[in-house]
Scaffold this active site. Structure first.
Site, PDB file in Angstrom:
ATOM      1  N   GLU A 108       0.931  -1.171  -0.078  1.00  0.00           N
ATOM      2  CA  GLU A 108      -0.169  -0.231  -0.245  1.00  0.00           C
ATOM      3  C   GLU A 108       0.846   1.246  -0.209  1.00  0.00           C
ATOM      4  O   GLU A 108       1.831   1.176   0.598  1.00  0.00           O
ATOM      5  CB  GLU A 108      -0.660   0.091   1.147  1.00  0.00           C
ATOM      6  CG  GLU A 108      -1.657  -1.101   1.474  1.00  0.00           C
ATOM      7  CD  GLU A 108      -1.987  -1.197   2.919  1.00  0.00           C
ATOM      8  OE1 GLU A 108      -2.694  -2.184   3.433  1.00  0.00           O
ATOM      9  OE2 GLU A 108      -1.861  -0.379   3.773  1.00  0.00           O
ATOM     10  N   CYS A 121       2.954   8.411   1.739  1.00  0.00           N
ATOM     11  CA  CYS A 121       4.014   7.176   2.537  1.00  0.00           C
ATOM     12  C   CYS A 121       3.759   6.169   2.126  1.00  0.00           C
ATOM     13  O   CYS A 121       2.717   5.340   1.448  1.00  0.00           O
ATOM     14  CB  CYS A 121       2.739   7.299   3.796  1.00  0.00           C
ATOM     15  SG  CYS A 121       3.237   6.006   4.912  1.00  0.00           S
ATOM     16  N   CYS A 128       6.108  -7.147   7.225  1.00  0.00           N
ATOM     17  CA  CYS A 128       7.306  -6.570   8.114  1.00  0.00           C
ATOM     18  C   CYS A 128       7.680  -7.907   9.016  1.00  0.00           C
ATOM     19  O   CYS A 128       6.630  -8.471   9.677  1.00  0.00           O
ATOM     20  CB  CYS A 128       6.838  -5.433   8.938  1.00  0.00           C
ATOM     21  SG  CYS A 128       8.081  -4.804   9.871  1.00  0.00           S
ATOM     22  N   CYS A 132       5.668  -6.082  15.595  1.00  0.00           N
ATOM     23  CA  CYS A 132       5.140  -5.226  16.934  1.00  0.00           C
ATOM     24  C   CYS A 132       3.661  -5.628  17.028  1.00  0.00           C
ATOM     25  O   CYS A 132       2.987  -5.700  16.149  1.00  0.00           O
ATOM     26  CB  CYS A 132       5.342  -3.659  16.396  1.00  0.00           C
ATOM     27  SG  CYS A 132       6.938  -3.222  16.089  1.00  0.00           S
ATOM     28  N   CYS A 135       0.502  -3.732  15.688  1.00  0.00           N
ATOM     29  CA  CYS A 135       0.542  -3.411  14.230  1.00  0.00           C
ATOM     30  C   CYS A 135       0.082  -4.419  13.415  1.00  0.00           C
ATOM     31  O   CYS A 135       0.451  -5.621  13.577  1.00  0.00           O
ATOM     32  CB  CYS A 135       1.851  -3.006  13.846  1.00  0.00           C
ATOM     33  SG  CYS A 135       2.213  -2.869  12.381  1.00  0.00           S
ATOM     34  N   CYS A 359      -0.965   1.035   8.621  1.00  0.00           N
ATOM     35  CA  CYS A 359      -0.261   0.352   7.681  1.00  0.00           C
ATOM     36  C   CYS A 359      -0.711  -1.244   7.698  1.00  0.00           C
ATOM     37  O   CYS A 359      -0.848  -1.679   8.475  1.00  0.00           O
ATOM     38  CB  CYS A 359       1.256   0.398   8.003  1.00  0.00           C
ATOM     39  SG  CYS A 359       1.761  -0.166   9.430  1.00  0.00           S
TER      40      CYS A 359
END
Ligand code: SF4
Length: 371
Positions: A108, A121, A128, A132, A135, A359
């Site tokens: 995205e 952005c 990822c 975390c 997230c 995100c």
């Protein structure tokens, strides 16, 4: 007995993204074009159309013979990202694009027009690996690194959207780029460093956007910050700190077990001394987790003599998650305490909230639809 194979344990074998002009340093583009059987100078012409004119359609490349335009475009600037879906909000001033890469992977980017700037952005990885817990992207894990071409394509697409007047308010210039989409940029260092050059190199080698308008956000990969410092790029550094104490940070940002808060801040200080650029501390305010006044006090003490600015981010809750945004009064108190130490503090606006703005949320929604 039949052996049962656990396919989910096997590493996913993915074909590399097609090579693109934006993967290479300007000095290597000519040799590559020659290798492919084109006159070397065509690389410079194509780079001019790509970076300076943002001209996607080879039919408009009138300085190149008509019969070689398409072949050159296919070879040097293959299309690496395909638009799957666009969602807008804030009266069209915020636009989130979902892209499909050559192997079906989704990433995205979010384009936001403000009165004084237009910012994109972008994602540097699909998924990822930093894990975390608050997230959406982190929960899905890392699929793969993006190539420099795939990252650059998101930026060039945003620049085209701006130039073509597709945002309300008419044509404008893409002015700012933030690496705060999916992924940890410094975990995909070489591709990100190449992309930073593509952004900041003057036309026609790059987009000619000032390094001051580019922000690289990291959870604090100290070795990556050191490498970035050696690049002499002077982009702005943002540290996703999220809490000032190692005890909580070990679970909130798991890489903290490797790079502790003081070590990360020391690396950011070195970066600031070398570049003269004030760095920013990103802090997602999470209700009853990291938003207590005593944590603001600890953060204020840590930052009071540093050239840093705190950007508080009201957490955008992900569906089904126990993590949620702080109460307004706690947010106000957090700001008050930080300011009492003279630490410049802002609360980030929550652009994109209506469109799954955190995100990874749009990609996660798309994958869920496909299941
Ligand atoms: S918050 Fe950033 S670093 Fe952490 S998992 Fe999500 S994308 Fe990765």
């Amino acid at each position: 007995m039949t052996e049962i194979k656990l396919v989910f344990d096997e590493p996913v074998q993915r074909k590399k993204a097609p090579k693109h002009l934006a993967d290479l340093a300007p000095a290597d583009r000519k040799a590559w074009a020659t290798e492919l059987g084109f006159p070397g100078y065509r690389a410079n012409q194509v780079a001019t159309h790509y970076f300076s004119h943002l001209a996607h359609d080879p039919n408009t490349w009138t300085d190149i013979p008509a019969d070689s335009r398409q072949a050159l475009a296919d070879a040097l600037t293959p299309s690496l990202i395909k638009l799957v879906r666009t969602v807008t909000c804030d009266n069209g001033m915020t636009r989130k694009d979902l892209w499909k890469l050559h192997d079906g992977v989704l990433v995205e980017s979010v384009l936001m027009r403000y009165t004084d700037r237009t910012t994109v952005c972008i994602s540097s990885q699909a998924g990822c690996g930093m894990n975390c817990p608050f997230c959406a992207t982190g929960q899905a894990g890392l699929t793969r690194n993006l190539s420099a071409g795939e990252i650059t394509e998101q930026i060039v697409a945003a620049a085209r959207t701006c130039a073509n007047g597709e945002l309300p308010g008419g044509p404008t210039r893409l002015s700012n780029i933030v690496f705060m989409g999916m992924g940890e940029p410094l975990a995909n260092y070489n591709a990100v460093a190449r992309t930073l050059r593509n952004i900041t190199d003057e036309n026609p080698n790059g987009l000619g956007i000032s390094a001051r308008s580019v922000t690289v956000s990291t959870v604090g990969l100290v070795n990556g910050i050191e490498k970035l410092m050696a690049e002499d790029l002077n982009v702005t550094l943002a540290i996703s700190l999220h809490t000032p104490d190692d005890e909580l940070r070990d679970s909130l940002v798991p890489i903290n077990s490797r790079y502790k808060v003081r070590e990360v801040l020391a690396a950011a200080d070195d970066y600031e001394k070398k570049t003269g650029r004030r760095y920013s501390i990103e802090y997602a305010l999470i209700r009853d987790i990291n938003d207590q006044a005593w944590r603001a006090d600890l953060l204020g003490r840590l930052l009071k003599n540093r050239n840093a600015h705190v950007n508080l981010i009201p957490l955008n809750p992900t569906p089904g998650s126990k993590w949620t945004a702080s109460r307004h009064e706690d947010e106000l108190e957090f700001v008050r305490v930080l300011e009492s130490y003279g630490v410049p503090t802002t609360v980030r606006d929550t652009r994109g909230r209506e469109i799954d703005g955190a995100c990874g949320q749009l990609a996660a929604a798309e994958l869920a639809k496909a299941d």
